[in-house]
Design an enzyme around this catalytic site. Structure first.
Site, PDB file in Angstrom:
ATOM      1  N   CYS A   1      13.799  10.361   6.937  1.00 16.62           N
ATOM      2  CA  CYS A   1      13.723   9.953   8.342  1.00 16.62           C
ATOM      3  C   CYS A   1      15.038  10.141   9.064  1.00 16.62           C
ATOM      4  CB  CYS A   1      13.310   8.491   8.399  1.00 16.62           C
ATOM      5  SG  CYS A   1      14.311   7.464   7.327  1.00 16.62           S
TER       6      CYS A   1
ATOM      7  N   LYS B   1       0.870  -1.183   0.000  1.00 16.27           N
ATOM      8  CA  LYS B   1       0.000   0.000   0.000  1.00 16.27           C
ATOM      9  C   LYS B   1       0.905   1.231   0.000  1.00 16.27           C
ATOM     10  CE  LYS B   1      -1.819   3.014   2.418  1.00 16.27           C
ATOM     11  NZ  LYS B   1      -1.649   4.278   1.706  1.00 16.27           N
TER      12      LYS B   1
ATOM     13  N   GLU C   1       9.604   0.902  10.490  1.00 16.83           N
ATOM     14  CA  GLU C   1      10.665   1.901  10.250  1.00 16.83           C
ATOM     15  C   GLU C   1      10.016   3.262  10.386  1.00 16.83           C
ATOM     16  OE1 GLU C   1      13.728   1.211   9.785  1.00 16.83           O
ATOM     17  OE2 GLU C   1      13.749  -0.875   9.158  1.00 16.83           O
TER      18      GLU C   1
ATOM     19  N   GLU D   1       9.804  15.853  15.196  1.00 19.49           N
ATOM     20  CA  GLU D   1      10.201  15.674  13.799  1.00 19.49           C
ATOM     21  C   GLU D   1       9.442  16.682  12.929  1.00 19.49           C
ATOM     22  OE1 GLU D   1       8.890  12.088  11.692  1.00 19.49           O
ATOM     23  OE2 GLU D   1      10.933  11.855  10.930  1.00 19.49           O
TER      24      GLU D   1
END
Ligand SMILES: NC(=O)c1ccc[n+]([C@@H]2O[C@H](COP(=O)([O-])OP(=O)(O)OC[C@H]3O[C@@H](n4cnc5c(N)ncnc54)[C@H](O)[C@@H]3O)[C@@H](O)[C@H]2O)c1
Ligand SMILES: O=S(=O)(O)c1ccc(CO)cc1
Length: 506
Positions: free
Chosen positions: A290, A181, A256, A392
């Site tokens: 990331c 997906k 992750e 973040e």
């Protein structure tokens, strides 16, 4: 691809080796983030569509064509897929750049390396060995490892093809099958690769793609009982939600997730080099990475020089349409992401004593107004309690903080809910190893950043996730281990007569 509208391509789902319509007519726009134009439309897969895709992957997993293919034959096929992928790299660079806005040079550098992920895992498929275990007594104990089954793989928008391939390569090489997906923002290269692989001989149903939104399509996939392993690369929140759903079915998991990579810059390192690494670490992919080096933690003796030079460097980065090879920084992926970055600029400006020294705005160039651009942004004098140090941002946004001692630098680096990566800039070899050992994270670069290799383990600790991709560890996580215990003693057996045997058990 169907031509529902003469100008905007429409994509159905990719199930059982072909494009198929979804059960609902609902369509989602896929935008070009550099221009805001609709690039394509995709289907929004329902629970029933997801069920169909997982069943197709389940049937392909059991089908003789795939299940009884020898490791060697499968490895040959995977190597062929790598070659086909390589032959279509130009098409992939173009499509990925148009869809996620990353500069074409960076996209080229990243995607060119991906065929090797298949080759590396094809090698593991050939080299894979089961074990003979030295157990007590006159027994032969050995293991048979069998692929787990259907892998559900949900991917983010930032590096759509690379992140999908990191998981797809071991999935196929191990003999599993998959339903992917992709992010609703960037599904195009994934759909294209699935078609290319089937055309190259991958059996139908081995690699399926369902498109749609996370809380609907993604949720249906994560919670499907036919999923034996769940892989999600994305934000920590999506990881938590889908991890609980997949965990309810006792699926294996690799997550992750987000990061806030600290970069420790020591005073024995060349300041100009440290600044070059800082810009590379923080701004490639418009900072939507990331592992981007978003927290520069710099020794006090070189701090002022570092801040001044990084601010200057940020101002020289060429922003524009990423298809232009002279452009160094493209847009972020969406208006939403652009607003998120600008919101963090506002938060930074309000935080006690943080100082904006570069960027922080939408570029003034009117030709970029329809795209989702943000200037490379540098905040100085950032301290650990500030939100811009802890959260973040996921954009071209870097904070700079000051330290006095190595102990203090390590404490600041580890003061984070995340633990994906860390980086160290030093010319002192002893210090490099000492500090690397103490960073609470899954990946460390010494005098480098971003480097990823199909053979090198990749993943994080704490809120950055669980499990590893790449390397032998990721390949091995695609198997169930069966232990076979063979009694070699030829003497007749009668438990109720043989007291010696009974004693041995206790
Ligand atoms: N650790 C890594 O290797 C790595 C690599 C790249 C990106 N990331 C992280 O990804 C994030 C950015 O990507 P993003 O914005 O696409 O992430 P995201 O979490 O919004 O989406 C990732 C995927 O999960 C799906 N999803 C989202 N919410 C869901 C839900 N409630 N249920 C089921 N599925 C859901 C999305 O549709 C998408 O396919 C950042 O946090 C970044 O750090 C991590
Ligand atoms: O290939 S790179 O662009 O250097 C890169 C970007 C992101 C990641 C992990 O998300 C790894 C490598």
């Amino acid at each position: 691809m169907s031509a529902a509208n003469a100008r905007v391509p429409f994509h159905g789902l990719f199930i059982d080796g072909k494009e198929v319509p979804a059960t609902s007519d609902e369509r989602l726009d896929v935008l070009n983030p550099a221009t805001g134009e609709v690039l394509a439309r995709i289907s929004h897969a329902s629970d029933a569509d997801v069920d169909r895709a997982v069943r197709s992957a389940g049937a392909a997993f059991e089908a003789k064509e795939w299940a009884s293919m020898s490791n060697r034959t499968r490895a040959k096929l995977i190597n062929k897929l790598a070659d086909v992928f390589e032959a279509h790299l130009e098409e992939m660079f173009t499509l990925e750049t148009a869809n996620n806005g990353r500069s074409v040079n960076e996209t080229r550098a990243q995607i060119s390396r991906l065929p090797d992920f298949f080759r590396y895992n094809a090698g593991l498929a050939i080299a894979r060995r089961d074990a003979v275990i030295p157990v007590d007594g006159n027994y032969l104990n050995y293991t048979i490892r069998t692929p787990v089954g259907v892998v559900g793989n949900s991917t983010p928008f930032n590096h759509p093809l690379m992140i999908m391939v990191k998981s797809l390569a071991p999935t196929l090489a191990s003999g599993c099958t998959t339903v992917v997906k992709p992010s609703e923002y960037t599904p195009l290269t994934t759909l294209r690769l699935a078609q290319l692989f089937v055309d190259a001989g991958l059996p139908p149903g081995v690699f399926n793609v369902v498109t749609g939104l996370g809380p609907t399509t993604g949720k249906a996939l994560a919670s499907h009982r036919g999923i034996a392993k769940w892989v999600l690369t994305g934000g920590t929140e999506a990881g938590r939600i889908t991890g609980a759903l997949a965990g309810g079915n006792f699926a294996h998991q690799t997550q992750e997730l987000g990061g806030k990579t600290p970069v420790l810059v020591f005073d024995d390192f060349d300041v100009d080099q440290a600044v070059n690494y800082a810009a590379f670490g923080a701004f490639i992919g418009a900072g939507q990475t990331c592992i981007c080096g978003s927290r520069q933690i710099v020794h006090e003796s070189i701090y002022d020089e570092f801040v001044a030079k990084l601010a200057e460097k940020a101002k020289t980065i060429r922003i524009g349409n990423p298809v232009d090879p002279s452009v160094q920084l493209g847009p972020v992926v969406s208006r939403r992401q652009q607003n998120r970055v600008l919101e963090y600029v506002r938060i930074g400006l309000e935080e006690d004593k943080a100082r904006l020294v570069a960027g922080g705005r939408v570029p003034a160039d009117p030709s970029l107004a329809d795209g989702f651009f943000v200037e490379p942004t540098v905040f100085a004098d950032v301290t650990p309690r500030m939100r811009i140090f802890q959260e973040e941002v996921f954009g071209p946004f870097v904070s700079v903080s000051r330290f006095a001692t190595e102990e203090e630098a390590i404490a600041m680096a580890n003061d984070s809910p995340f633990g994906l990566a860390g980086a160290i800039r030093t010319s002192n070899v002893t210090r490099a190893h000492r500090v690397a050992a103490r960073l609470k994270c899954g990946i460390v670069w010494v005098n480098d950043h971003h480097r990823l290799d199909p053979a090198s383990p990749w993943g994080g600790v704490k809120d950055s996730g669980i499990g590893r991709e790449c390397g032998t560890e990721s390949f091995d996580q695609h198997f169930e281990t069966k232990s076979v215990m063979v009694r070699l003693d030829e003497a007749p057996f009668d438990w109720y007569q043989d007291t010696a045997n009974q004693r041995r058990l206790n």
